[in-house]
Scaffold this motif. Structure first.
Motif, PDB file in Angstrom:
ATOM      1  N   VAL A 806       0.823  -1.217   0.000  1.00 53.57           N
ATOM      2  CA  VAL A 806       0.000   0.000   0.000  1.00 53.57           C
ATOM      3  C   VAL A 806       0.854   1.263   0.000  1.00 53.57           C
ATOM      4  N   ILE A 807       2.175   1.105  -0.169  1.00 58.54           N
ATOM      5  CA  ILE A 807       3.085   2.248  -0.119  1.00 58.54           C
ATOM      6  C   ILE A 807       3.835   2.366  -1.448  1.00 58.54           C
ATOM      7  N   PRO A 808       3.566   3.379  -2.243  1.00 60.16           N
ATOM      8  CA  PRO A 808       4.346   3.575  -3.469  1.00 60.16           C
ATOM      9  C   PRO A 808       5.808   3.869  -3.125  1.00 60.16           C
ATOM     10  N   PRO A 809       6.749   3.297  -3.868  1.00 64.22           N
ATOM     11  CA  PRO A 809       8.169   3.558  -3.586  1.00 64.22           C
ATOM     12  C   PRO A 809       8.565   4.972  -3.985  1.00 64.22           C
ATOM     13  N   THR A 810       9.647   5.469  -3.387  1.00 64.50           N
ATOM     14  CA  THR A 810      10.080   6.838  -3.682  1.00 64.50           C
ATOM     15  C   THR A 810      11.333   6.910  -4.552  1.00 64.50           C
ATOM     16  N   GLU A 811      12.102   5.850  -4.596  1.00 69.22           N
ATOM     17  CA  GLU A 811      13.336   5.959  -5.390  1.00 69.22           C
ATOM     18  C   GLU A 811      14.011   4.605  -5.528  1.00 69.22           C
ATOM     19  N   LYS A 812      14.760   4.450  -6.625  1.00 64.26           N
ATOM     20  CA  LYS A 812      15.745   3.382  -6.745  1.00 64.26           C
ATOM     21  C   LYS A 812      17.085   4.014  -6.373  1.00 64.26           C
ATOM     22  N   ASP A 813      17.467   3.845  -5.128  1.00 66.20           N
ATOM     23  CA  ASP A 813      18.635   4.536  -4.565  1.00 66.20           C
ATOM     24  C   ASP A 813      19.919   3.914  -5.106  1.00 66.20           C
TER      25      ASP A 813
END
Length: 969
Positions: A806-813
């Motif tokens: 339920v949490i969209p990711p923020t980055e491919k770090d």
């Protein structure tokens, strides 16, 4: 035919139709000229044809259309009553049929609760029984206005409404919800208001079903019902609304197929064909001079008595003017012609009805007939105002009939654990989703009663929703196992029963004693469910009263008022002075952002005057994923954390006098006591006017020579020394926060005092709050705000509570943690604090963010809590350094100053406040317009270092501009 049309065209120049019904008194002479001229131009057959109004459908095939064509051209029928179909198709057919008729046709419809009763693609209105619960009669008048407007726009001249039946028999199989209730005065006042509204638009209303169908036990569509009352009783009760409406100008009456021995002594003789009922009682005794319709002559209550043709003749002889829904027009036509030739029907009798029909055709403007305009028909029929009106109607109808210990509204949600159990066989998701916007609600599905008892034991309250299909003639009965289940739940739990069915459904409930609260919501529509959910949590108060009696404890006209609590509610934009059509521009801008790959997905919410009016999600979690964003998904809100978590806690300390504008940083935290920052005032600190640096990339100092997390500072598994989780399988030293604070304390101040946005402010404030309160910031925010507000979707470190899905990711770090960042805070420094920081770390959704923004708009008040004083809010929402070019309030961002760039569209008031976030977020509120705007996204995915196209394209600001443009008043 051509002669008649020329004649009518000539006369119409003398008597142009007025908007609305023509004033009979002023235009009596013109009316008489027109009626006589048309009547005299008609042949005998054409005169007889005026008596017939036949059923027409816009959802049938060409054979049906050809049959109607034939009846018009060969039998000169006087009118059509449309039934099932669609508005566009009906309009086209109306124009077709009118073009073929020598005298313009009466076009009617049986639409007791609006055109949606018969037509698809039309906004629905509540049933009459639901309207019967409404105490504000002006609302009923407005309903009639809408019926009249819609009918007039569709080329209709009659609506066979209002229903005047007083439903004194709960088991009535055909009236029921079609009635306004069991009280003659209530029925009359509502029917009169509806009639006036309808007729104010040049559409004729029809009172029905005379002499009164409210106390019958069988359906006249299938057999002949018996009404076995004395004439005195009929006169006192059933006739009461008719007499009142006759005095107020009711245009027409429909006579029912009933057996009424006190009025018609012939056994089994239908009232619709009784001379005593139609002529002696209705016309002579009650003095009605308007048009008289039979009920549909194909109904078994009439057609079983005599053959087609014969029943029509008998109805005309009884005194009816218009024969509705004749089964066989040619045969009926023949029977009437023979009766005329045999002097059973006189010329005077024929002229009486035909001229009356023509008079009413004149009064609705058919002396100057115009085709239905097809352009914008759908838009004109389905106005946003109609959608908005539904909320207002249900808000005034929903009725609370029991509220033991004032269990409603549910107030102290922090002390509650609430379950929801669905009974009935229809949808319930709008109700449940509305409840879940206020607090955590657990749906329990369990057929076994013993297992259900066990599962419900931990809950303090159980909301039971009884949901039945929303049809006026649908079965709203309880199953035996449902009644048993309700009894068991009520015996062991604190039950709030909400009935989304006709009130008579409660007659099957055996025992109300153990049920704590009972709400009657009348219908299982989306709007009724949303409205009722609000009522349970106090966003609205209850206003309705029962239109019928349930038992001695819950009689007609009974209803309790409940308290209103300041919580966000839900409605349509027009109800708070906003234009829903303009707001559609948000969809276009959101789609532009998705299509342009400025962000994979986003949420937008708009509220005004304490009501959410727009809440939508767009796009997907990632560009590679097909998982669509939904309103309950959690986004990393980045710097909104400052305003959502740290700031309100600081405001409470300020409100308690533990800190003031002049408090110095050296006194707040000892680490700054011997630094060049010791004299920074609280006001300067929160205004970003303290000469602090913007930020320090703290994480870089913890990387090794390969720019990977150094083993000196990180471990892959947690232990006592490495307890703070930075990302999946990555834990930092527990004491590294001290290093960060020392770096801030040792950092150099900027040489010039000017506005400089700095994360240091809220990193410092978190440390301060935790030392003063001896409580971690995540626990502090939950205890002081989230649990009492109902912000159940707002949290630090969400993976400890919710699933990653339920949490969209923020980055491919690719520079620090070397993994996809999903469920862990994106901000590097906040991650190094274990995900709990003063400037970042909160995950939430638009609905929860809107709650705390509304708390600010209400100056510290939300629900039944006052979190801080109005003065405190005003102090923090003041721009102290605007003269120096610094737009900031205390912790709040403010609109850009003239000549400067800034966070808003430049079209909000100076009193407005909010914040933006690095991940592509924004929350803004304006006290002057009372608007809350929330925008959440993961625009940093997959690369936070890529160009910020969301900002460059001004998506958030342009959406804010659309919101401002949508303001009507």
């Amino acid at each position: 035919m051509r002669y008649c049309f020329l004649l009518m065209a000539l006369i119409s120049q003398l008597a142009m139709a007025q908007p609305g019904m023509v004033d009979v008194g002023m235009h009596k002479q013109k009316e008489g000229v027109w009626v006589d001229s048309v009547y005299n131009a008609l042949s005998f057959d054409e005169r007889v044809g005026q008596l017939f109004m036949v059923a027409a459908f816009s959802n049938k095939d060409s054979l049906h259309v050809a049959q109607i064509d034939n009846l018009i051209t060969c039998h000169n029928i006087g009118g059509l009553c449309f039934f099932q179909g669609g508005p566009g198709r009906q309009a086209k057919l109306t124009n077709r049929y009118q073009s073929q008729s020598k005298v313009p046709l009466f076009i009617g419809i049986d639409a007791e609760w609006g055109l949606a009763m018969r037509l698809d693609s039309i906004n629905r209105f509540p049933w009459n029984m639901t309207l019967g619960a409404i105490q504000d009669i002006n609302l009923i008048k407005r309903v009639g206005d809408e019926y009249g407007k819609q009918a007039h726009r569709l080329g209709l001249h009659f609506n066979f409404a209002p229903v005047l039946d007083i439903n004194t028999n709960p088991k009535n199989p055909i009236i029921g919800n079609r009635s306004f209730g069991e009280d003659k005065v209530n029925v009359t006042t509502r029917a009169m208001a509806l009639m006036k509204g309808i007729q104010s638009h040049g559409v004729l209303a029809t009172g029905k079903h005379f002499p009164g169908h409210g106390d019958t036990s069988v359906d006249s569509h299938h057999t002949l019902p018996l009404v076995n009352f004395s004439k005195q009783r009929l006169n006192e009760v059933e006739f009461y609304p008719y007499k009142r409406l006759f005095n107020e100008g009711l245009a027409s009456v429909m006579v029912a197929h009933l057996s009424v021995p006190s009025l018609e002594p012939r056994e089994g003789y239908p009232s619709s064909i009784s001379y005593n009922v139609v002529t002696n009682v209705l016309q002579k005794e009650l003095g009605f001079g308007g048009l008289i319709f039979t009920d549909a002559l194909n109904m078994k209550g009439a057609s079983s008595f005599k053959q087609p043709g014969e029943i029509d003749l008998e109805a005309f002889l009884a005194g009816n003017d218009i024969l509705l829904y004749a089964e066989n027009v040619p045969k009926a036509f023949e029977k009437i012609c023979v009766a005329y030739q045999d002097s059973i029907i006189s010329e005077e009798r024929l002229a009486h009805s035909v001229k009356k029909i023509l008079r009413y055709k004149y009064r609705v403007g058919l002396d100057n007939y115009k085709p239905v305009k097809m352009e914008n028909l759908d838009r004109d029929l389905n106005t946003p105002q109609n959608v908005a009106f539904q909320y207002e109607l249900y808000e005034n109808a929903v009725t609370v009939i029991k509220n033991e210990d004032e269990i409603l509204p549910i107030d102290k949600i922090e002390n509650e654990k609430i379950a929801y159990v669905k009974l009935g066989d229809d949808k319930h998701s709008p109700f449940l989703s509305t409840l879940q916007k206020y607090t955590e609600i657990t749906e329990i599905n369990e057929d076994n009663i013993d297992s259900l008892k066990v599962r419900l034991k931990p809950f303090t309250k159980v909301i039971v929703g009884f949901h039945k299909p929303d049809g006026a003639w649908k079965n709203h009965s309880w199953k035996a196992e449902e009644v048993a289940k309700l009894d068991t739940i009520a015996k062991y739990s604190n039950v709030i029963l909400d009935v989304f069915a006709k009130p008579y459904a409660l007659l099957q409930v055996n025992n109300f004693n153990k049920i704590k609260a009972i709400v009657v919501s009348y219908q299982n529509t989306d709007v009724s469910q949303v409205v009722s959910g609000q009522l349970l949590f106090g966003a609205i108060e209850s206003k309705g009263k029962l239109p019928v009696t349930i038992n001695a404890a819950f009689p007609v006209n009974f209803g309790l008022r409940t308290r209103k609590i300041d919580r966000l509610g839900f409605t349509a934009p027009e109800n708070v002075g906003m234009d829903s059509q303009v707001l559609k521009g948000i969809d276009q801008l959101a789609q532009k952002a998705i299509t342009g790959k400025m962000t994979p997905g986003l949420q937008v919410l708009v509220a005004r005057r304490g009501k959410v009016i727009y809440q939508k999600s767009f796009g997907t979690h990632t560009y590679e994923s097909n998982q669509k964003v939904v309103n309950t998904d959690l986004y990393d809100v980045a710097s909104l954390t400052k305003m959502v978590s740290t700031l309100p806690n600081v405001m409470q300390l300020y409100d308690q006098g533990k800190i003031n504008m002049d408090t110095e940083l050296g006194n707040m935290l000892p680490i700054f006591e011997n630094t060049d920052k010791r004299h920074i005032h609280f006001k300067e600190l929160l205004s970003h006017y303290a000469k602090l640096q913007a930020w320090i990339p703290f994480y870089k100092n913890t990387l090794d020579s390969l720019k990977r997390p150094s083993e000196k500072y990180y471990r892959k598994t947690a232990d006592a020394q490495f307890s703070r989780q930075v990302a999946e399988n990555l834990f930092i030293r527990s004491d590294y926060q001290d290093t960060i604070m020392k770096a801030i304390a040792d950092s150099k101040l900027l040489p010039k005092r000017e506005y400089k946005y700095s994360d240091f402010t809220f990193i410092i404030l978190k440390d301060y709050l935790q030392k003063v309160t001896a409580t971690s910031l995540d626990s502090l925010s939950y205890k002081n705000f989230y649990r009492t507000i109902g912000m159940n979707h707002t949290m630090y470190n969400p993976l400890r509570k919710v699933d990653m899905s339920v949490i969209p990711p923020t980055e491919k770090d690719t520079y620090f943690r070397y993994q996809t960042i999903q469920g862990y805070v994106h901000d590097m420094e906040a991650a190094m604090e274990g995900g709990v920081a003063g400037h970042a770390g909160i995950f939430s959704n638009a609905m929860d963010i809107a709650k705390i923004m509304q708390l600010y708009l209400w100056k510290g008040h939300y629900g039944s809590h006052q979190y801080f004083s109005a003065k405190t809010f005003d102090d923090f929402n003041t721009c102290y350094y605007c003269p120096a070019g610094n737009r900031r309030g205390l912790g709040f961002d403010k609109p850009q100053l003239p000549g400067q760039s800034g966070p808003t569209c430049g079209c909000v008031s100076p009193a407005s406040f909010g914040h933006t976030g690095f991940t592509g977020t924004m929350a803004w509120a304006d006290p002057e317009t009372e608007i809350v705007y929330v925008f959440l996204s993961n625009r940093t995915y997959p690369d936070s270092n890529a160009a910020n196209e969301l900002s460059k394209q001004n998506i958030r600001e342009d959406i804010q501009k659309v919101i401002q443009q949508a303001i009507i008043k």
